[in-house]
Design an enzyme around this catalytic site. Structure first.
Site, PDB file in Angstrom:
ATOM      1  N   ASP A 122      95.759  78.301  67.992  1.00  0.00           N
ATOM      2  CA  ASP A 122      94.799  77.781  68.960  1.00  0.00           C
ATOM      3  C   ASP A 122      94.553  76.323  68.602  1.00  0.00           C
ATOM      4  O   ASP A 122      94.247  76.011  67.440  1.00  0.00           O
ATOM      5  CB  ASP A 122      93.483  78.563  68.892  1.00  0.00           C
ATOM      6  CG  ASP A 122      93.633  79.973  69.461  1.00  0.00           C
ATOM      7  OD1 ASP A 122      94.762  80.335  69.857  1.00  0.00           O
ATOM      8  OD2 ASP A 122      92.636  80.706  69.515  1.00  0.00           O
ATOM      9  N   ASP A 167      94.734  88.076  80.548  1.00  0.00           N
ATOM     10  CA  ASP A 167      93.600  88.434  79.698  1.00  0.00           C
ATOM     11  C   ASP A 167      92.859  89.566  80.384  1.00  0.00           C
ATOM     12  O   ASP A 167      92.344  89.379  81.488  1.00  0.00           O
ATOM     13  CB  ASP A 167      92.656  87.235  79.518  1.00  0.00           C
ATOM     14  CG  ASP A 167      93.293  86.112  78.709  1.00  0.00           C
ATOM     15  OD1 ASP A 167      94.379  86.336  78.137  1.00  0.00           O
ATOM     16  OD2 ASP A 167      92.713  85.009  78.659  1.00  0.00           O
TER      17      ASP A 167
END
Lengths: 260, 216
Positions: free
Chosen positions: A11, A130
């Site tokens: 990330d 997601d």
């Protein structure tokens, strides 16, 4: 024989590596290019950068990170986060990304997937799904698409959406359980399997890896073609080599080439 | 010695160029590597690399859109016999025809069509995406020092279509994906890899170095 892919994910925020627990509480932990080089040398099968930079102005840093990574690592690199337009994809591919992952933009407008796949080829378009479980204990399992790091419900059925974007030209699906992400409790195997069995394109399992058995489960029970994890590698709990060796010992076909 | 990686708008060639530079450096070869869309540069190059990502027809159109490029390639590669490496769709363009979405014509250096991969096992995903080993069909200098077979090194593939040469002798190596999928084709001064050497770590750098040393 084709091997199972193990993909460490970084990330990246404002050009630095972070890892969110449930996408909150970010901990700064390093330079993405250095981390990428380390994973390359360690035998990672691919790399994934998820850009979580909020401000548009800071996006330029990402292109520099991608370019420097692509110059140093001769392995496939997927970059996602904030990809909204054909121009965003073009810029990332020109910076050196091999695949670009689309999330919210695909949810808002599935036809964007078709446009992107026609423009750049299915092979470089990944759709990041997601999802959160929305069914109750006694009901048949149902998952919905969530956006904005799991905060916004969309009402869209995750399996139907997966089928739709695969047909529109996504070359691969990155399936993240927002219930599991950051929990170290393992993938939502029922979710991963439901999607992997519903589409003909490869599926990457993501969200929740806390130990090496979770990686094995992602393939064996989740039917994923590739497994993604972040914090177990990034904080040194396990090395890539340990993980691949463990998966091979459990009978999975892994690439165990000696790296240069 | 000069190497040209042909830029015809198909994807990013920066990392490919870096892989060639690193392979040359590690092999201690003194050469210039250029990424260019200039047919004059291709006409003078000692070695020519044709990359390509995306759809066959798009890549063909892209190549045709560069004035003089196809003619220079035909002359320099087909007639002057300069070492040529096609990568992924660049390899597929060496074929007679591509049958992806529509029928379009390749350079016809390796007779055969590029067709959809249709695995007999429905559990096998398309694209064929990831790391696979190579099964050698015939020895080739590009594979010197590269272990092949089930315990060999891996190459990175990502494709849904594959070239089936009309002459089996043009197949250098295959990958096993339910059935054999053409991984490397080669004849005379021509060679093409369906996989991406520039993304294939150790195997890729070695293969690129072998190409740079190759004297067909």
């Amino acid at each position: 024989m084709l091997k199972v892919r193990l993909i460490p994910c970084l990330d990246v925020k404002d050009g630095r590596v972070v890892k969110g627990v449930q996408f909150v509480d970010l901990v700064d932990a390093g330079d993405p290019v250095e981390a990428a080089k380390a994973y390359d040398a360690a035998g990672a099968d691919e790399l994934c950068f998820l850009d979580i930079t909020a401000s548009h102005e800071a996006r330029g840093i990402l292109f520099d990170v991608v370019q420097r990574t692509a110059e140093a690592c001769f392995m496939p690199l997927t970059v996602g986060g904030g990809v909204r337009s054909v121009d965003d994809i073009r810029k990332l591919l020109l910076a050196g990304a091999d695949k670009v992952s689309i999330n919210t933009a695909a949810v808002k407008n599935p036809d964007f997937v078709r446009e992107a796949a026609e423009k750049f080829g299915n092979q470089c378009i990944v759709v990041a799904i997601d999802a959160k479980k929305v069914s109750g204990e006694s009901e048949p399992s149902r998952w919905e698409i969530f956006t904005h790091g799991g905060r916004n419900a969309t009402g869209i059925d995750a399996i139907a959406f997966a089928r739709q974007v695969a047909e529109l030209g996504a070359g691969e699906l990155l399936v993240t359980s927002m219930d599991r992400d950051g929990t170290k409790g393992g993938y939502d195997l029922a979710l991963v399997r439901a999607i992997a069995d519903a589409v003909s394109v490869p599926v990457i399992a993501s969200g929740g890896v806390g130990n090496l058995d979770h990686l094995v489960d992602g393939v064996e029970k989740g039917h994923a073609s590739a497994v993604l994890a972040a914090s177990i590698f990034h904080f040194g709990t396990h090395t890539i080599a340990e993980a691949k060796g463990y998966m091979a010992d459990k009978g999975l076909k892994m690439r165990l080439d000696k790296t240069a | 010695m000069s190497v040209v990686i042909i830029d015809y708008g198909s994807g990013n060639l920066h990392s490919a160029a870096k892989a060639f530079e690193r392979a040359a450096r590690e092999a201690e070869l003194d050469l210039s590597i250029a990424v260019s869309s200039d047919p004059d540069l291709v006409a003078k190059a000692d070695r020519i690399v044709l990359p390509g990502v995306g759809a066959f027809a798009d890549c063909r159109r892209g190549l045709d859109a560069v004035p003089g490029m196809v003619e220079v390639l035909q002359r320099r590669v087909h007639e002057d016999k300069r070492p040529f490496l096609g990568i992924c769709v660049g390899m597929q363009l060496m074929a007679t025809r591509g049958l992806e979405h529509t029928v379009s014509y390749g350079l016809d250096w390796i007779h055969g069509d590029v067709k959809a991969i249709t695995p007999s096992d429905p559990g096998l995903k398309i694209p064929h995406m990831g790391w696979n080993t190579l099964t050698l069909a015939k020895p080739h200098p590009l594979l010197d020092g590269i272990p092949t077979g089930p315990d060999g090194l891996h190459a990175y593939f990502v494709h849904s279509y594959a070239l089936t040469p009309a002459h089996p002798d043009d197949v250098v190596a295959t990958a096993d994906y339910g059935s054999p999928v053409t991984a490397i084709v080669g004849r005379d001064n021509l060679v093409g890899t369906q996989f991406h050497p520039e993304k294939s770590q150790a195997l890729g750098l070695k293969l690129i170095a072998n190409f740079l040393r190759w004297r067909p």
